[in-house]
Design a protein around this motif. Structure first.
Motif, mmCIF file in Angstrom:
data_model
loop_
_atom_site.group_PDB
_atom_site.id
_atom_site.type_symbol
_atom_site.label_atom_id
_atom_site.label_comp_id
_atom_site.label_asym_id
_atom_site.label_seq_id
_atom_site.Cartn_x
_atom_site.Cartn_y
_atom_site.Cartn_z
ATOM 1 N N VAL A 187 -7.541 2.030 -0.659
ATOM 2 C CA VAL A 187 -6.356 1.549 0.063
ATOM 3 C C VAL A 187 -6.774 0.604 1.207
ATOM 4 O O VAL A 187 -6.069 -0.375 1.514
ATOM 5 C CB VAL A 187 -5.466 2.725 0.545
ATOM 6 C CG1 VAL A 187 -5.928 3.298 1.864
ATOM 7 C CG2 VAL A 187 -4.016 2.290 0.658
ATOM 8 N N MET A 234 -4.938 13.387 -3.031
ATOM 9 C CA MET A 234 -5.331 12.025 -3.416
ATOM 10 C C MET A 234 -6.799 12.050 -3.873
ATOM 11 O O MET A 234 -7.572 12.892 -3.399
ATOM 12 C CB MET A 234 -5.173 11.077 -2.228
ATOM 13 C CG MET A 234 -3.726 10.778 -1.866
ATOM 14 S SD MET A 234 -2.872 9.941 -3.197
ATOM 15 C CE MET A 234 -1.560 9.111 -2.343
ATOM 16 N N TYR A 259 -6.415 -2.298 -7.869
ATOM 17 C CA TYR A 259 -6.283 -1.028 -7.137
ATOM 18 C C TYR A 259 -6.124 0.130 -8.126
ATOM 19 O O TYR A 259 -6.763 1.174 -7.981
ATOM 20 C CB TYR A 259 -5.073 -1.121 -6.203
ATOM 21 C CG TYR A 259 -4.722 0.171 -5.506
ATOM 22 C CD1 TYR A 259 -5.391 0.571 -4.357
ATOM 23 C CD2 TYR A 259 -3.706 0.985 -5.997
ATOM 24 C CE1 TYR A 259 -5.064 1.755 -3.715
ATOM 25 C CE2 TYR A 259 -3.369 2.170 -5.367
ATOM 26 C CZ TYR A 259 -4.045 2.547 -4.225
ATOM 27 O OH TYR A 259 -3.713 3.727 -3.599
ATOM 28 N N PHE A 296 -0.427 10.928 3.890
ATOM 29 C CA PHE A 296 -0.324 11.513 2.557
ATOM 30 C C PHE A 296 -1.151 12.793 2.410
ATOM 31 O O PHE A 296 -0.660 13.794 1.911
ATOM 32 C CB PHE A 296 -0.758 10.492 1.485
ATOM 33 C CG PHE A 296 0.315 9.511 1.164
ATOM 34 C CD1 PHE A 296 1.324 9.814 0.258
ATOM 35 C CD2 PHE A 296 0.360 8.272 1.785
ATOM 36 C CE1 PHE A 296 2.337 8.918 -0.020
ATOM 37 C CE2 PHE A 296 1.368 7.368 1.514
ATOM 38 C CZ PHE A 296 2.361 7.694 0.604
ATOM 39 N N TYR A 346 1.725 6.959 -6.676
ATOM 40 C CA TYR A 346 0.573 7.740 -7.152
ATOM 41 C C TYR A 346 0.718 9.206 -6.760
ATOM 42 O O TYR A 346 0.353 10.109 -7.515
ATOM 43 C CB TYR A 346 -0.729 7.174 -6.574
ATOM 44 C CG TYR A 346 -1.968 7.836 -7.157
ATOM 45 C CD1 TYR A 346 -2.551 7.347 -8.327
ATOM 46 C CD2 TYR A 346 -2.520 8.957 -6.565
ATOM 47 C CE1 TYR A 346 -3.659 7.973 -8.883
ATOM 48 C CE2 TYR A 346 -3.624 9.588 -7.110
ATOM 49 C CZ TYR A 346 -4.196 9.088 -8.255
ATOM 50 O OH TYR A 346 -5.292 9.708 -8.809
ATOM 51 N N SER A 347 1.274 9.443 -5.572
ATOM 52 C CA SER A 347 1.356 10.818 -5.071
ATOM 53 C C SER A 347 2.314 11.699 -5.877
ATOM 54 O O SER A 347 2.265 12.914 -5.771
ATOM 55 C CB SER A 347 1.794 10.805 -3.604
ATOM 56 O OG SER A 347 3.155 10.449 -3.510
ATOM 57 N N ALA A 398 0.836 -1.211 0.000
ATOM 58 C CA ALA A 398 0.000 0.000 0.000
ATOM 59 C C ALA A 398 0.869 1.259 0.000
ATOM 60 O O ALA A 398 0.545 2.243 -0.667
ATOM 61 C CB ALA A 398 -0.910 -0.012 1.226
ATOM 62 N N ILE A 431 -8.903 3.144 -7.963
ATOM 63 C CA ILE A 431 -8.507 4.236 -7.055
ATOM 64 C C ILE A 431 -9.233 5.561 -7.358
ATOM 65 O O ILE A 431 -9.677 6.253 -6.445
ATOM 66 C CB ILE A 431 -6.965 4.435 -7.024
ATOM 67 C CG1 ILE A 431 -6.615 5.544 -6.029
ATOM 68 C CG2 ILE A 431 -6.377 4.681 -8.369
ATOM 69 C CD1 ILE A 431 -5.158 5.740 -5.761
ATOM 70 N N LEU A 482 -2.396 5.856 6.462
ATOM 71 C CA LEU A 482 -1.815 6.280 5.183
ATOM 72 C C LEU A 482 -2.509 7.551 4.671
ATOM 73 O O LEU A 482 -1.865 8.444 4.124
ATOM 74 C CB LEU A 482 -1.934 5.151 4.147
ATOM 75 C CG LEU A 482 -0.975 3.977 4.365
ATOM 76 C CD1 LEU A 482 -1.327 2.812 3.449
ATOM 77 C CD2 LEU A 482 0.470 4.401 4.103
ATOM 78 N N TRP A 483 -3.831 7.625 4.854
ATOM 79 C CA TRP A 483 -4.578 8.814 4.411
ATOM 80 C C TRP A 483 -4.086 10.053 5.161
ATOM 81 O O TRP A 483 -3.837 11.093 4.561
ATOM 82 C CB TRP A 483 -6.081 8.581 4.639
ATOM 83 C CG TRP A 483 -6.920 9.707 4.131
ATOM 84 C CD1 TRP A 483 -7.346 9.920 2.851
ATOM 85 C CD2 TRP A 483 -7.434 10.808 4.910
ATOM 86 N NE1 TRP A 483 -8.091 11.073 2.772
ATOM 87 C CE2 TRP A 483 -8.159 11.641 4.017
ATOM 88 C CE3 TRP A 483 -7.355 11.155 6.247
ATOM 89 C CZ2 TRP A 483 -8.804 12.798 4.441
ATOM 90 C CZ3 TRP A 483 -7.990 12.326 6.672
ATOM 91 C CH2 TRP A 483 -8.704 13.132 5.767
ATOM 92 N N TYR A 498 -9.158 7.335 -2.620
ATOM 93 C CA TYR A 498 -7.958 6.773 -2.012
ATOM 94 C C TYR A 498 -8.252 5.995 -0.733
ATOM 95 O O TYR A 498 -7.827 4.860 -0.570
ATOM 96 C CB TYR A 498 -6.944 7.887 -1.745
ATOM 97 C CG TYR A 498 -5.701 7.409 -1.042
ATOM 98 C CD1 TYR A 498 -4.821 6.551 -1.685
ATOM 99 C CD2 TYR A 498 -5.415 7.786 0.255
ATOM 100 C CE1 TYR A 498 -3.689 6.088 -1.056
ATOM 101 C CE2 TYR A 498 -4.286 7.329 0.898
ATOM 102 C CZ TYR A 498 -3.425 6.482 0.240
ATOM 103 O OH TYR A 498 -2.314 6.013 0.877
ATOM 104 N N SER A 532 0.768 4.003 -2.926
ATOM 105 C CA SER A 532 0.384 5.365 -2.529
ATOM 106 C C SER A 532 1.495 6.346 -2.887
ATOM 107 O O SER A 532 1.227 7.439 -3.405
ATOM 108 C CB SER A 532 0.137 5.432 -1.021
ATOM 109 O OG SER A 532 -0.784 4.461 -0.629
#
Lengths: 504, 163
Positions: free
Chosen positions: B111, B153, B98, B145, A401-402, A394, B102, B141-142, B107, A398
């Motif tokens: 995820v 995202m 995914y 990021f 993608y970021s 993950a 996505i 993670l959210w 996101y 992530s």
């Protein structure tokens, strides 16, 4: 002296301090996980460096490398499983000390020797990089082309069991580097109408795919219980008589680590085993080696931590990454539009001095963070693999993608992961591919510019003295490696296996 | 006969041939230098084909030599590889899924699903624990990021909630 003054200015920069400490912490955790090499630990961080300023980004990655070298010794000592390849030599006496109930002392020796190795390596890095880069100031397009060839010639020593496979892997990297805009005319190549490919494929996608994604694909097939750490040791540093006894072994580690680090392609694994052997040869207690000798931990740990710093010498001075980890660091430089090599000290001197300050902070911080992180490392090593790998998966998706907020990038990274998976299966080394990828543009653009300058006279590469010197050096590098292979073959000695430098 | 080196050699020839085909399709312009945009790609393509051929020949020769000295056959090196490829393909399918969802699911949700499906696929026995790890991991993670790093995202179906 000037270098010291410039570096000192960054020692109180909180961006640098924070990046160094986070990097070491992350590195120790990554290194402690068997199967997660320093390069993978660094690759996982690459996407995050986009949002940082260049100095912090480079310090973060380089400090991760330092932390990972120590982190690798934790499972080596506690569960007889080296977290990194370079920690393999530490297993021999580290695990024996653990069995004798001296795990805390073994970890203390490893940490303390690692700090000594890092500080010595940093001193060597600061002494050697600047003067070498000065030589490179007179570089012409021909010399840059020859420099690229010299970088690619490292493949000769990194190809492991089969030179042909190394060369194929390098050409795959060169091929990927041709995707996008032509470096001379600006026309498009191999984009197949895709707007996303116009700017080429960024090395970070390929590096994360090759190193981290492919590792997850390999681990997907591994089911079953990993070995667990049952003890709860506390780090114990050696007392003065023991510390005095360790000095010769640490000096051997420093010397070998410096030499192996500066030589592209050698790496921490070879340095660790060489240092272990030499420490045993010169020890007053050679009979203790293999039975829990403290010198058997001090020598390899000093060596691999010295390499973590001195491996930056060819990268900073000439832009040549000699190992996977320094290739990832090169990726970090390129993300911020900084090209390591001859002009680095002129154009981005502040990044170099910030890096030195960050490495110093990381080396010192390693001592405290290493002690504080031990329970975390043990907790991490004991986590069930499915949860750990799912989280890493993950994190990779992530992070990639970021970068541009595009699912297309994920596709590229996953494709690189599949390529890496099959390269592992067919026993092709990775590093030549990364070298081809990052040096492809340098080689092609300067080769063609040189020919334009000379009116298509190929003798220009011989007439330019620096170019000639570097080409001769490349030839010697390749010739020497081939001669060694032939010699080994005649003596019926096996060449290095494919994985020896795969994760150094 | 199908040793790893043989397969690697044949694959290199195949990749080199396809690459060469496209390298020869590159258009030439009046502004090009003498090498042109296709010059080095053609060199790389031919090198890849040539080295692939060398590796293939090496593989055939060493296989013949091995067979002459040992009649046990070379099946060992492929034992279990099919299973490994299948397991890897499963994880690859999860990753591809995914990528496909996505931007639609957003996101946070995708995820969380990714974490749950991956942990179960990789052999986590405790479904309740896997669900808890997926939810907490996704939130972690959210936060990292979106909140800490300020990365934009996709919100997907949760856009109305501002996530």
């Amino acid at each position: 002296m000037e270098t010291l003054t410039h570096t000192a200015a960054f020692l109180l920069d909180w961006h640098v301090i924070l990046a160094a400490l986070i990097g070491v912490t992350w590195g120790i955790m990554g290194g402690a996980l068997p199967g997660i090499s320093p390069s993978i630990t660094m690759a996982l961080l690459l996407p995050f460096t986009y949002t940082l300023d260049p100095t912090s980004a480079i310090v973060l990655l380089a400090s991760t490398y330092i932390g990972a070298e120590y982190g690798g010794s934790v499972p080596a000592i506690l569960i007889r499983t080296p977290g990194t390849n370079a920690a393999a030599a530490t297993v021999i006496d580290g695990y024996e000390m653990n069995r004798q109930g001296k795990a805390g002392l073994a970890l203390g020796i490893s940490l303390y020797s690692g700090v000594i190795g890092s500080l010595f390596g940093l001193a060597m890095l600061m002494t050697l990089s600047g003067p070498l880069a000065q030589v490179a100031l007179a570089f012409t397009p021909m010399a840059y082309f020859a420099l690229g060839i010299l970088g690619l010639s490292v493949i000769a020593t990194l190809s492991g069991e089969n030179l042909v496979k190394g060369m194929i892997a390098a050409i795959l990297g060169l091929i990927i580097a041709t995707i996008g805009s032509d470096p001379v005319t600006g026309g498009t190549r191999f984009t197949f109408g895709s707007a996303e490919l116009l700017g080429g494929i960024e090395p970070v996608m390929i590096m994360v795919g090759l190193f981290a994604m492919s590792e997850l694909l390999v681990q997907a097939s591994k089911r079953g219980q990993d070995e667990r750490v049952t003890s709860r040791p506390r780090i114990q540093f050696p007392d003065w008589p023991l510390a005095k006894r360790l000095i010769p072994a640490q000096m051997i580690g420093n010397g070998i680590g410096t030499f192996e680090g500066v030589m592209p392609g050698a790496g921490g694994t070879i340095a660790s085993f060489m240092a272990y052997n030499e420490a045993r040869r010169w020890s007053r207690y050679p009979e203790e080696f293999g039975k829990g000798s403290p010198e058997g931990i001090a020598a390899p740990e000093t060596a691999n931590n010295t390499v973590a710093e001195t491996a930056l010498v060819p990268l900073l001075s000439f832009g040549i990454p000699g190992s996977n980890s320094t290739a990832i660091l090169l990726g970090g430089f390129l993300i911020h539009g900084i090209v390591p090599g001859p002009m680095l000290f002129q154009k981005s001197g502040e990044v170099v001095y910030g890096l030195y300050a960050g490495l110093f902070t990381a080396a010192i911080g390693q001592l405290l963070i290493g002690m504080a992180m031990l329970p975390v490392c043990i907790w991490l090593v004991n986590r069930p693999r499915p949860y750990l790998n799912a989280f890493i998966f993950a994190l990779i998706l992530s992070g990639i993608y970021s970068i541009h907020n595009e699912a297309f990038d994920l596709g590229i990274m996953i494709a690189a992961g599949v390529l890496g998976f099959f390269m592992r299966m067919l026993r092709f080394p990775f590093l030549p591919t990364v070298l081809g990828l990052v040096l492809g543009y340098l080689v092609e653009s300067n080769f063609r510019r040189s020919l334009v300058l000379s009116g298509d006279d190929w003798m220009i590469f011989v007439d330019d003295r620096i170019s000639l010197g570097l080409l001769i050096l490349s030839f010697l590098f390749i010739g020497g490696s081939i001669a060694k292979r032939v010699y080994d073959m005649l003596r019926h000695r096996p060449s290095a296996t494919f994985s020896e430098n795969a994760e150094s | 006969m199908l040793t790893r080196d043989f397969v690697g050699g044949v694959a290199s020839i195949a990749i080199g041939t396809v690459y060469l085909y496209f390298a020869y399709q590159l258009r030439i312009s009046a502004l090009d230098d003498s090498m042109g945009p296709g010059g080095l790609p053609r060199v790389y393509g031919w090198l890849l084909v040539g080295l692939g051929a060398v590796l293939t020949i090496q593989a055939i020769v060493s296989r013949r030599m091995a067979m002459a000295s040992d009649a046990t056959g070379g099946r060992d090196e492929w034992d279990g590889q099919g299973r490994k490829i299948l397991h890897a393909a499963g994880l690859l399918a999860i990753g591809t899924g995914y990528v496909l969802v996505i931007e639609t699911l957003g996101y946070l949700l995708s995820v969380a699903v990714l974490l749950l499906v991956t942990t179960l696929y990789l052999g986590a026995g405790n479904k309740g624990r896997a669900l808890a790890v997926a939810v907490l991991g996704a939130v972690f993670l959210w936060v990292m990021f979106v909140i800490v790093l300020g990365v934009r995202m996709p919100s997907g179906v949760l856009a109305s909630l501002g996530l």
